[in-house]
Design a protein around this motif. Structure first.
Motif, PDB file in Angstrom:
ATOM      1  N   THR A  98       0.839  -1.207   0.000  1.00 61.46           N
ATOM      2  CA  THR A  98       0.000   0.000   0.000  1.00 61.46           C
ATOM      3  C   THR A  98       0.866   1.246   0.000  1.00 61.46           C
ATOM      4  O   THR A  98       1.931   1.289   0.618  1.00 61.46           O
ATOM      5  CB  THR A  98      -0.923   0.059   1.242  1.00 61.46           C
ATOM      6  N   ILE A  99       0.359   2.261  -0.706  1.00 58.84           N
ATOM      7  CA  ILE A  99       0.963   3.594  -0.690  1.00 58.84           C
ATOM      8  C   ILE A  99      -0.191   4.585  -0.580  1.00 58.84           C
ATOM      9  O   ILE A  99      -1.141   4.533  -1.364  1.00 58.84           O
ATOM     10  CB  ILE A  99       1.765   3.887  -1.977  1.00 58.84           C
ATOM     11  N   ALA A 100      -0.097   5.473   0.399  1.00 57.03           N
ATOM     12  CA  ALA A 100      -1.116   6.510   0.575  1.00 57.03           C
ATOM     13  C   ALA A 100      -0.426   7.869   0.540  1.00 57.03           C
ATOM     14  O   ALA A 100       0.470   8.136   1.335  1.00 57.03           O
ATOM     15  CB  ALA A 100      -1.842   6.315   1.900  1.00 57.03           C
ATOM     16  N   GLU A 101      -0.852   8.711  -0.392  1.00 56.99           N
ATOM     17  CA  GLU A 101      -0.252  10.044  -0.509  1.00 56.99           C
ATOM     18  C   GLU A 101      -1.070  11.033   0.301  1.00 56.99           C
ATOM     19  O   GLU A 101      -2.303  11.013   0.268  1.00 56.99           O
ATOM     20  CB  GLU A 101      -0.184  10.462  -1.982  1.00 56.99           C
ATOM     21  N   ASN A 102      -0.379  11.915   1.042  1.00 61.94           N
ATOM     22  CA  ASN A 102      -1.041  12.935   1.850  1.00 61.94           C
ATOM     23  C   ASN A 102      -0.086  14.102   2.042  1.00 61.94           C
ATOM     24  O   ASN A 102       1.012  14.094   1.522  1.00 61.94           O
ATOM     25  CB  ASN A 102      -1.488  12.335   3.196  1.00 61.94           C
ATOM     26  N   ARG A 103      -0.524  15.092   2.798  1.00 64.56           N
ATOM     27  CA  ARG A 103       0.327  16.242   3.120  1.00 64.56           C
ATOM     28  C   ARG A 103       0.578  16.254   4.616  1.00 64.56           C
ATOM     29  O   ARG A 103      -0.317  15.977   5.412  1.00 64.56           O
ATOM     30  CB  ARG A 103      -0.345  17.544   2.683  1.00 64.56           C
ATOM     31  N   ASP A 104       1.816  16.580   4.982  1.00 63.45           N
ATOM     32  CA  ASP A 104       2.123  16.667   6.406  1.00 63.45           C
ATOM     33  C   ASP A 104       1.817  18.074   6.911  1.00 63.45           C
ATOM     34  O   ASP A 104       1.311  18.921   6.164  1.00 63.45           O
ATOM     35  CB  ASP A 104       3.570  16.253   6.685  1.00 63.45           C
ATOM     36  N   THR A 105       2.117  18.346   8.176  1.00 65.91           N
ATOM     37  CA  THR A 105       1.790  19.643   8.777  1.00 65.91           C
ATOM     38  C   THR A 105       2.569  20.796   8.152  1.00 65.91           C
ATOM     39  O   THR A 105       2.122  21.945   8.200  1.00 65.91           O
ATOM     40  CB  THR A 105       2.079  19.605  10.293  1.00 65.91           C
ATOM     41  N   ALA A 106       3.699  20.498   7.540  1.00 64.54           N
ATOM     42  CA  ALA A 106       4.498  21.540   6.884  1.00 64.54           C
ATOM     43  C   ALA A 106       4.034  21.777   5.450  1.00 64.54           C
ATOM     44  O   ALA A 106       4.584  22.621   4.754  1.00 64.54           O
ATOM     45  CB  ALA A 106       5.972  21.166   6.903  1.00 64.54           C
ATOM     46  N   GLY A 107       3.042  21.020   5.004  1.00 60.58           N
ATOM     47  CA  GLY A 107       2.520  21.184   3.654  1.00 60.58           C
ATOM     48  C   GLY A 107       3.267  20.382   2.596  1.00 60.58           C
ATOM     49  O   GLY A 107       3.009  20.526   1.402  1.00 60.58           O
ATOM     50  N   ARG A 108       4.201  19.514   3.016  1.00 68.51           N
ATOM     51  CA  ARG A 108       4.946  18.701   2.057  1.00 68.51           C
ATOM     52  C   ARG A 108       4.101  17.519   1.597  1.00 68.51           C
ATOM     53  O   ARG A 108       3.288  16.989   2.353  1.00 68.51           O
ATOM     54  CB  ARG A 108       6.226  18.148   2.691  1.00 68.51           C
ATOM     55  N   THR A 109       4.331  17.097   0.362  1.00 69.26           N
ATOM     56  CA  THR A 109       3.698  15.885  -0.144  1.00 69.26           C
ATOM     57  C   THR A 109       4.445  14.692   0.445  1.00 69.26           C
ATOM     58  O   THR A 109       5.662  14.600   0.331  1.00 69.26           O
ATOM     59  CB  THR A 109       3.762  15.828  -1.682  1.00 69.26           C
ATOM     60  N   CYS A 110       3.702  13.785   1.062  1.00 67.27           N
ATOM     61  CA  CYS A 110       4.297  12.614   1.686  1.00 67.27           C
ATOM     62  C   CYS A 110       3.582  11.359   1.198  1.00 67.27           C
ATOM     63  O   CYS A 110       2.427  11.423   0.752  1.00 67.27           O
ATOM     64  CB  CYS A 110       4.185  12.690   3.207  1.00 67.27           C
ATOM     65  N   ARG A 111       4.263  10.252   1.293  1.00 66.16           N
ATOM     66  CA  ARG A 111       3.675   8.951   0.962  1.00 66.16           C
ATOM     67  C   ARG A 111       3.979   7.981   2.102  1.00 66.16           C
ATOM     68  O   ARG A 111       5.136   7.742   2.428  1.00 66.16           O
ATOM     69  CB  ARG A 111       4.234   8.419  -0.355  1.00 66.16           C
ATOM     70  N   ASP A 112       2.917   7.460   2.694  1.00 67.36           N
ATOM     71  CA  ASP A 112       3.035   6.415   3.700  1.00 67.36           C
ATOM     72  C   ASP A 112       2.897   5.079   2.983  1.00 67.36           C
ATOM     73  O   ASP A 112       2.062   4.933   2.089  1.00 67.36           O
ATOM     74  CB  ASP A 112       1.949   6.568   4.765  1.00 67.36           C
ATOM     75  N   PHE A 113       3.701   4.096   3.385  1.00 67.28           N
ATOM     76  CA  PHE A 113       3.692   2.819   2.674  1.00 67.28           C
ATOM     77  C   PHE A 113       3.868   1.650   3.623  1.00 67.28           C
ATOM     78  O   PHE A 113       4.338   1.806   4.754  1.00 67.28           O
ATOM     79  CB  PHE A 113       4.776   2.792   1.587  1.00 67.28           C
ATOM     80  N   VAL A 114       3.491   0.477   3.140  1.00 65.58           N
ATOM     81  CA  VAL A 114       3.706  -0.790   3.838  1.00 65.58           C
ATOM     82  C   VAL A 114       4.374  -1.721   2.840  1.00 65.58           C
ATOM     83  O   VAL A 114       3.934  -1.828   1.690  1.00 65.58           O
ATOM     84  CB  VAL A 114       2.374  -1.396   4.342  1.00 65.58           C
ATOM     85  N   THR A 115       5.448  -2.392   3.283  1.00 64.65           N
ATOM     86  CA  THR A 115       6.178  -3.287   2.388  1.00 64.65           C
ATOM     87  C   THR A 115       6.655  -4.521   3.136  1.00 64.65           C
ATOM     88  O   THR A 115       6.733  -4.527   4.362  1.00 64.65           O
ATOM     89  CB  THR A 115       7.389  -2.570   1.746  1.00 64.65           C
ATOM     90  N   THR A 116       6.968  -5.536   2.377  1.00 63.80           N
ATOM     91  CA  THR A 116       7.643  -6.704   2.922  1.00 63.80           C
ATOM     92  C   THR A 116       9.101  -6.629   2.511  1.00 63.80           C
ATOM     93  O   THR A 116       9.450  -5.956   1.540  1.00 63.80           O
ATOM     94  CB  THR A 116       7.049  -8.024   2.392  1.00 63.80           C
ATOM     95  N   LYS A 117       9.934  -7.312   3.273  1.00 63.35           N
ATOM     96  CA  LYS A 117      11.356  -7.396   2.931  1.00 63.35           C
ATOM     97  C   LYS A 117      11.770  -8.854   3.061  1.00 63.35           C
ATOM     98  O   LYS A 117      11.694  -9.433   4.137  1.00 63.35           O
ATOM     99  CB  LYS A 117      12.196  -6.521   3.861  1.00 63.35           C
TER     100      LYS A 117
END
Length: 147
Positions: A98-117
Protein backbone atom coordinates in the motif's frame (compact mmCIF):
# COMPACT_ATOMS: atom_id res chain seq x y z
CA UNK A 1 38.56 -72.12 -26.52
CA UNK A 2 38.88 -68.58 -25.03
CA UNK A 3 36.96 -67.62 -21.94
CA UNK A 4 35.71 -64.09 -22.44
CA UNK A 5 33.63 -63.72 -19.25
CA UNK A 6 36.56 -63.64 -16.86
CA UNK A 7 37.34 -60.35 -15.17
CA UNK A 8 40.55 -61.28 -13.45
CA UNK A 9 43.32 -58.76 -14.12
CA UNK A 10 45.71 -61.32 -15.53
CA UNK A 11 43.27 -62.04 -18.38
CA UNK A 12 43.22 -58.38 -19.52
CA UNK A 13 45.87 -57.09 -21.89
CA UNK A 14 48.83 -55.22 -20.40
CA UNK A 15 47.99 -51.95 -22.19
CA UNK A 16 44.44 -51.94 -20.73
CA UNK A 17 45.81 -52.27 -17.19
CA UNK A 18 48.29 -49.44 -17.80
CA UNK A 19 45.55 -47.24 -19.23
CA UNK A 20 43.38 -47.85 -16.16
CA UNK A 21 46.24 -46.94 -13.82
CA UNK A 22 47.01 -43.75 -15.79
CA UNK A 23 43.31 -42.78 -15.72
CA UNK A 24 43.12 -43.21 -11.94
CA UNK A 25 46.32 -41.24 -11.37
CA UNK A 26 45.24 -38.44 -13.72
CA UNK A 27 41.83 -38.07 -12.11
CA UNK A 28 43.45 -38.05 -8.67
CA UNK A 29 45.85 -35.32 -9.74
CA UNK A 30 43.03 -33.24 -11.26
CA UNK A 31 40.76 -33.62 -8.25
CA UNK A 32 43.52 -32.74 -5.81
CA UNK A 33 43.28 -29.16 -7.06
CA UNK A 34 39.71 -29.05 -5.74
CA UNK A 35 40.94 -29.95 -2.28
CA UNK A 36 43.73 -27.42 -1.96
CA UNK A 37 44.96 -26.92 1.55
CA UNK A 38 43.53 -30.19 2.81
CA UNK A 39 45.97 -31.44 5.38
CA UNK A 40 44.69 -34.10 7.72
CA UNK A 41 47.58 -33.64 10.13
CA UNK A 42 47.48 -29.84 10.29
CA UNK A 43 46.19 -28.40 13.56
CA UNK A 44 45.07 -25.11 12.02
CA UNK A 45 41.33 -24.39 12.01
CA UNK A 46 39.66 -23.18 8.84
CA UNK A 47 37.08 -20.43 9.22
CA UNK A 48 34.25 -19.54 6.92
CA UNK A 49 32.73 -16.09 6.87
CA UNK A 50 29.26 -15.49 5.54
CA UNK A 51 27.19 -12.37 5.21
CA UNK A 52 24.26 -13.82 7.09
CA UNK A 53 23.91 -10.68 9.18
CA UNK A 54 22.93 -7.55 7.32
CA UNK A 55 25.26 -4.63 7.71
CA UNK A 56 24.07 -1.08 8.16
CA UNK A 57 25.20 -0.32 4.60
CA UNK A 58 22.96 -3.11 3.26
CA UNK A 59 20.02 -1.81 5.30
CA UNK A 60 20.66 1.68 3.97
CA UNK A 61 20.67 0.48 0.36
CA UNK A 62 17.41 -1.40 1.02
CA UNK A 63 15.86 1.77 2.41
CA UNK A 64 17.03 3.76 -0.61
CA UNK A 65 15.64 1.13 -2.98
CA UNK A 66 12.24 1.17 -1.25
CA UNK A 67 12.21 4.98 -1.14
CA UNK A 68 12.90 5.11 -4.88
CA UNK A 69 10.14 2.60 -5.61
CA UNK A 70 7.61 4.48 -3.47
CA UNK A 71 8.53 7.93 -4.79
CA UNK A 72 8.56 6.90 -8.45
CA UNK A 73 5.25 5.01 -8.30
CA UNK A 74 2.49 6.49 -10.44
CA UNK A 75 -0.40 6.13 -8.02
CA UNK A 76 -3.00 6.84 -10.71
CA UNK A 77 -1.85 3.76 -12.66
CA UNK A 78 -1.02 1.35 -9.84
CA UNK A 79 -4.58 1.55 -8.44
CA UNK A 80 -3.64 -0.28 -5.25
CA UNK A 81 -1.74 -3.05 -7.04
CA UNK A 82 1.38 -4.31 -5.26
CA UNK A 83 4.72 -2.92 -6.43
CA UNK A 84 7.74 -5.26 -6.32
CA UNK A 85 11.21 -4.02 -5.47
CA UNK A 86 14.63 -5.68 -5.41
CA UNK A 87 18.07 -4.59 -4.23
CA UNK A 88 20.87 -6.40 -6.04
CA UNK A 89 23.48 -4.98 -3.65
CA UNK A 90 22.04 -6.74 -0.59
CA UNK A 91 20.03 -9.53 -2.21
CA UNK A 92 16.86 -8.29 -0.52
CA UNK A 93 13.52 -7.92 -2.26
CA UNK A 94 9.94 -7.24 -1.32
CA UNK A 95 6.50 -6.05 -2.32
CA UNK A 96 5.03 -2.66 -1.46
CA UNK A 97 1.40 -3.46 -0.70
CA UNK A 98 0.00 0.00 0.00
CA UNK A 99 0.96 3.59 -0.69
CA UNK A 100 -1.12 6.51 0.58
CA UNK A 101 -0.25 10.04 -0.51
CA UNK A 102 -1.04 12.93 1.85
CA UNK A 103 0.33 16.24 3.12
CA UNK A 104 2.12 16.67 6.41
CA UNK A 105 1.79 19.64 8.78
CA UNK A 106 4.50 21.54 6.88
CA UNK A 107 2.52 21.18 3.65
CA UNK A 108 4.95 18.70 2.06
CA UNK A 109 3.70 15.88 -0.14
CA UNK A 110 4.30 12.61 1.69
CA UNK A 111 3.67 8.95 0.96
CA UNK A 112 3.03 6.42 3.70
CA UNK A 113 3.69 2.82 2.67
CA UNK A 114 3.71 -0.79 3.84
CA UNK A 115 6.18 -3.29 2.39
CA UNK A 116 7.64 -6.70 2.92
CA UNK A 117 11.36 -7.40 2.93
CA UNK A 118 12.63 -10.82 1.91
CA UNK A 119 16.28 -11.22 2.91
CA UNK A 120 18.73 -13.83 4.18
CA UNK A 121 17.32 -13.21 7.67
CA UNK A 122 13.79 -14.11 6.56
CA UNK A 123 10.64 -12.19 5.69
CA UNK A 124 9.65 -9.08 7.63
CA UNK A 125 6.98 -6.39 7.36
CA UNK A 126 7.90 -2.71 7.37
CA UNK A 127 5.99 0.55 7.32
CA UNK A 128 7.49 3.83 6.31
CA UNK A 129 7.08 7.40 5.22
CA UNK A 130 8.82 9.39 2.53
CA UNK A 131 8.25 13.09 1.88
CA UNK A 132 9.18 15.48 -0.89
CA UNK A 133 11.86 17.89 0.34
CA UNK A 134 12.25 21.55 -0.58
CA UNK A 135 15.03 20.66 -3.05
CA UNK A 136 12.69 18.29 -4.95
CA UNK A 137 14.33 15.16 -3.53
CA UNK A 138 12.32 12.49 -1.74
CA UNK A 139 13.44 11.97 1.86
CA UNK A 140 12.85 8.73 3.75
CA UNK A 141 11.59 9.82 7.17
CA UNK A 142 10.59 6.42 8.56
CA UNK A 143 11.29 2.77 7.78
CA UNK A 144 10.15 0.76 10.77
CA UNK A 145 10.02 -2.96 11.37
CA UNK A 146 6.51 -4.11 12.28
CA UNK A 147 6.24 -6.59 15.12
Amino acid sequence: MDVIAKSRPETKPYWARCLAIVAVMTSGALLSGCMGGLDLFDDKVDTVRTSAVATSAERLTDEITVRNAVSSADLSHTAGNPIPWANSASGSAGVISTIAENRDTAGRTCRDFVTTKHSYQGIANYSGRTCLGSSGEWLLLAFDLQG
